[in-house]
Design an enzyme around this catalytic site. Structure first.
Site: not given
Lengths: 234, 90
Positions: A87, A204, A206
């Site tokens: 990002c 994302h 994560e």
């Protein structure tokens, strides 16, 4: 000894802690790095996390790109250090010209936050070895400036060299996470450099490493197991 | 003190949704006959000392490396004349 993976915190970073957590879950050791510190503490790889470093002032990533830590990251990435930009981290990598092209505001002018379907196009980078080419994954996406642009020549070059790493899956219902969420050219969600050690993407991974959070799947975890495997077998 | 103005615009081939949104609002506001709007950025730099060639060259480098991202944007650098500065202050 396991691999040590650095996560840089800039003023305005949001996802540094989640990224550290994902690294730990994958079995590696997360190392906190600070934007004002040139020292990378001898880490084996670096993640530039999501967020709004310097409030996205001027352009997303334009100011943090000149922070002291980035001097070392840029120098070592050119020498082969694995770097992942998620990002805001992806925006930073384009501003630092470690990756070609640029990120602009979403074409619909709204912030977008949803679970997004992606196709893995290249499973040979330092960060995608635990995926298979053509695999479809579902991970969160949240951004304001997610529109990837580059000139036609660069786009053709990226495609010809297999450097488009992730593409948004566009055929299907928006409610199920399909569609190009930001107007990115050729549905590009993530790319890599020529050497394959630097990867950037808007969604994302994560946030998708445990069944309890994110999409309820662990589709993002292979990013972190990929790099760990790459580093310990290297 | 002299003022140097750096104008930054998206390159013509880059889609500008903000400009489009402004353009689409115009008929509603009674402004007809404007077929396209593109939105850019203007930086006003107050320069200490003379704006000579060397100073302008430094500002050009600054614009190229920082104020604009030349992958997507074009920029121009110009010195604003005293008349214009005075006019703007009124």
């Amino acid at each position: 000894m396991t691999a040590r993976i650095g996560v840089v915190t800039f003023p305005g970073s949001l996802d540094d802690r989640d990224t550290q957590r994902a690294i730990r879950l994958a079995g590696a050791e997360p190392v906190a790095l600070w934007h004002k510190d040139k020292d990378l503490k001898q880490v084996d790889a670096v993640v530039l996390p999501g967020g709004f470093s310097y409030g996205d002032y001027l352009r997303a990533g334009a100011i943090s790109r000149f922070s002291p830590v980035m001097e070392t990251v840029i120098e070592q990435a050119r020498a082969g250090l694995p770097v992942l930009g998620i990002c805001n981290g992806f925006q930073l990598l384009t501003e630092a010209h470690l990756l070609p092209g640029a990120m602009l505001g979403n074409d619909h002018l709204h912030f977008i936050c949803r679970d997004q379907k992606l196709r893995v196009e290249n499973a040979e980078t330092a960060w995608t070895g635990d995926y298979t080419a053509g695999q479809e994954i579902h991970i969160p996406l949240k951004n304001m400036d997610g529109r990837y642009v580059a000139d036609e020549y660069t786009l053709d070059e990226l495609e010809a060299e297999g450097r488009v790493v992730f593409r948004y899956l566009v055929r299907g219902e928006a409610a199920e996470g399909y569609g190009n969420p930001n107007g990115s050219l050729r549905d590009i969600a993530g790319i890599t450099n020529e050497a394959g050690n630097v990867v950037g993407l808007m969604p994302h991974p994560e946030h998708a490493v445990e069944p309890l959070i994110g999409t309820g799947r662990t589709d993002g975890l292979p990013f972190f197991t990929s790099i760990l495997k790459k580093l310990v077998t290297a | 003190m002299a003022r140097v103005v750096v104008d930054v615009m998206l390159k013509p081939e880059i889609l500008d949704p903000q400009g489009q949104a402004v353009q689409r609002a115009l008929p509603r506001l009674g402004f007809e006959g404007i077929s396209d709007v593109r939105q850019g950025k203007r930086f006003e730099l107050e320069v200490d000392g003379p704006v000579d060639e060397a100073a302008l060259a430094r500002i050009h480098d600054l614009a190229e490396s920082f104020l604009a991202n030349t992958v997507i944007e074009d920029f121009t650098v110009r010195v604003e004349s005293d008349d214009v500065v005075a006019g703007a202050a009124k």
